[in-house]
Design a protein around this motif. Structure first.
Motif: not given
Lengths: 174, 404
Positions: A75-76, A119-122, A127-128, A139-140
């Motif tokens: 993650l960045n 964070e919701r997207e990731i 799957g984190v 989110m999307f």
């Protein structure tokens, strides 16, 4: 604080950090700088707090990006610093590597409220699992999106049943 | 008593697929929830799994029809940094001119939409007539009004020729004259003032905390503009200054009116930048490597990661790209469009406002949700989501039916 001072700040706190540069401009040359910092997953909040405490302004959160690195997911966390002055701004990216058998990290939303959407997207794309994330809805992706399928992964969890529309184009359209 | 009002997924006041769920006490808004998952086209996935990096330029162009120069620019910037591709000087100037032409048309488009949301449709039509001038120039220079396919790794694909320059100058003169009239219509009109002053305020602290970008943040007094802070292309030559509303009105409130002020002033700023760019444009090549296959091979051999940043009309656009040697596609690609981060500001803006203010306040951040690839069919309490395939099938069936 400029990019070099920020690098020094992170190095003194025990983090590995380096800068990449790129020149812009034709008559006036300007350097675009990016600072990359390696962060252990237990220390993500600590690293963000270092920025909040030492920078003159509140860190501007941009986005979290992710890439599948085989056994790990990287993650960045991208932030930008030093707006408002000509040519002074630079990017700070905090790099966190998470092993695929323990995709868990503390949420930074409690200290950086703007991070909630990312964070919701990731969470849904890679799957984190984010501990202490206040909102865990999709989110999307739609709410009926199957569990255990993560579009940005490159392993067995990547979506398989896709692409059919495109395949018919390739075959000359059926 | 509290009750809920959903606006969207498709609503006449917000023409793009996003859903807002309001909790109200009488006319007063007490809570706002944004439900964004109405559409996702998986553009990043296509860039990471299907397209080669050159095809992805044209894919990035289709992220947003209005900012069809911003997204490919952002991607190109990141890839050029990794692969070490340099663009000729003239190309860097053409990129600046293209970017500013786009800003003019986008801000005018928004001004029309804002007038429409207020019910001022004659103004909408007037503004869009004015906007046609820049669209004509875009067509003249690029051969197309939208999705112009102009940028390429290491330069641009079409030159701005001598005969274009006189036409562009003519357009700039036209806008200079139109500007004073537009400013008078938008900033002095009593009705517009009543509907936008002190409506949808985003305070300075909230603007910073929620990491808002573009005119939305500048209208709250945050002097943030990528063209000023971390310039790219030929922008260091122009010394762009971030525009805040106090430059015109002497004060910054951070309301909807201030967002109009900022956008109007930015149109003027874009005109000045284009003028300066045309004057100082260096001569020479416009593309470092015209053979596309060579460019693809060079990118394929590169390894690394970079962040591209671009000041789009709606705010800062960020693309993170990771390339891996020998890998055919982009190894990782993350697009952050400005509206992604700006929708968070709807909550503080809309709290304590009235239902009738929703359209103009929501429109004031210039949201860009992009188009849909899914349809949700609701029958009674059951919901069914149609995939692109099923939708395509339905469309084919309809065409056949009509042909009979």
């Amino acid at each position: 604080m400029n990019a070099e001072e920020a690098m020094q700040m992170f190095k003194e706190a025990g983090y590995e950090a380096w800068i990449s540069e790129r020149e812009a401009g034709v008559k006036n040359k300007a350097k675009k700088k990016s600072l990359w910092v390696k962060v252990d997953k237990e220390k993500i909040r600590e690293a963000v707090e270092i920025m909040i405490e030492n920078a003159e302004e509140y860190p501007h959160f941009s986005i979290i990006s992710a890439s599948d690195e085989g056994d790990n997911v990287e993650l960045n966390y991208h932030f930008t610093f030093g707006y408002g002055k000509l040519l002074e701004e630079f990017v700070i990216s905090l790099k966190v590597s998470l092993p695929k058998n323990a995709l868990r990290i503390k949420s930074i939303t409690p200290i950086i409220p703007a991070a909630i959407l990312s964070e919701r997207e990731i969470r849904e794309m890679v799957g984190v699992e984010f501990d202490e994330l206040p909102d865990k809805r999709h989110m999307f992706l739609t709410k009926d999106f199957p569990d255990g399928v993560y579009p940005w992964r490159r392993d067995e969890t990547a979506p398989k049943e896709t692409n059919k529309l495109y395949e018919t184009w390739k075959e000359g359209g059926k | 008593m509290k009750y809920e009002v959903p606006i969207g997924p498709i609503h006449p006041a917000l023409k793009e697929p996003i859903m807002l769920r309001f909790t109200l006490e009488g006319e007063r808004i007490v809570d706002v929830d944004v439900i964004a998952s109405q559409n996702h086209r998986g553009i990043e996935w296509i860039g990471m799994n299907r397209n080669n990096p050159v095809q992805s330029i044209y894919l990035a162009e289709r992220i947003c029809g209005i900012c069809n120069f911003c997204h490919p620019s952002c991607l190109v910037m990141a890839v050029e940094e990794i692969a070490g591709i340099e663009s000729p000087e003239r190309a860097e100037y053409i990129r600046v001119i293209q970017g500013e032409l786009e800003r003019i048309h986008s801000h005018l488009l928004w001004a029309g939409v804002a007038a429409h949301e207020l019910g001022f449709d004659s103004l909408l039509h007037y503004v869009w007539v004015v906007r046609e001038k820049v669209m004509d120039i875009l067509e003249l220079v690029n051969g197309n009004r939208v999705t112009k396919a102009i940028i390429m790794y290491g330069g641009v694909r079409r030159d701005i020729k001598e005969e274009h320059i006189s036409k562009i100058k003519e357009m700039l003169e036209y806008y200079k004259q139109a500007f004073s009239k537009l400013a008078k219509l938008f900033l002095e009109d009593k009705t517009i003032k009543m509907r936008t002053r002190e409506i949808g305020i985003l305070p300075y602290e909230e603007a910073i905390k929620l990491a808002t970008v573009g005119p939305t943040t500048r209208a709250s007094g945050v002097k943030k503009d990528v063209r000023q802070d971390m310039p790219y292309f030929a922008y260091p030559d122009f010394e762009v200054k971030a525009i805040t509303p106090d430059m015109l009105t002497g004060e910054t409130i951070g309301d909807t009116y201030d967002r109009i002020v900022v956008r109007l002033l930015e149109v003027k700023q874009s005109i000045e930048i284009i003028e300066q760019a045309l004057e100082n444009m260096p001569k020479g090549d416009i593309l470092a490597e015209p053979k596309i296959i060579k460019v693809i091979n060079q990118i394929k051999k590169s390894e690394g990661e970079a962040v591209g940043r671009y000041e789009a009309p709606r705010g800062e656009d960020i693309h993170y790209v990771k390339l891996r040697e020998g890998f055919e596609y982009l190894y990782a690609w993350k697009v952050r469009a400005p509206t992604y981060i700006n929708i968070l500001s709807w909550r503080p803006m809309l709290l304590d406002m009235q239902i009738a203010d929703i359209p103009i306040v929501a429109a004031s951040i210039d949201p860009c949700i992009s188009c849909t690839n899914r349809v949700i069919v609701v029958k009674g309490t059951e919901e069914k989501i149609l995939t692109a395939e099923e939708l395509h099938k339905l469309s084919v069936q309809k065409t056949r039916r009509l042909r009979r």
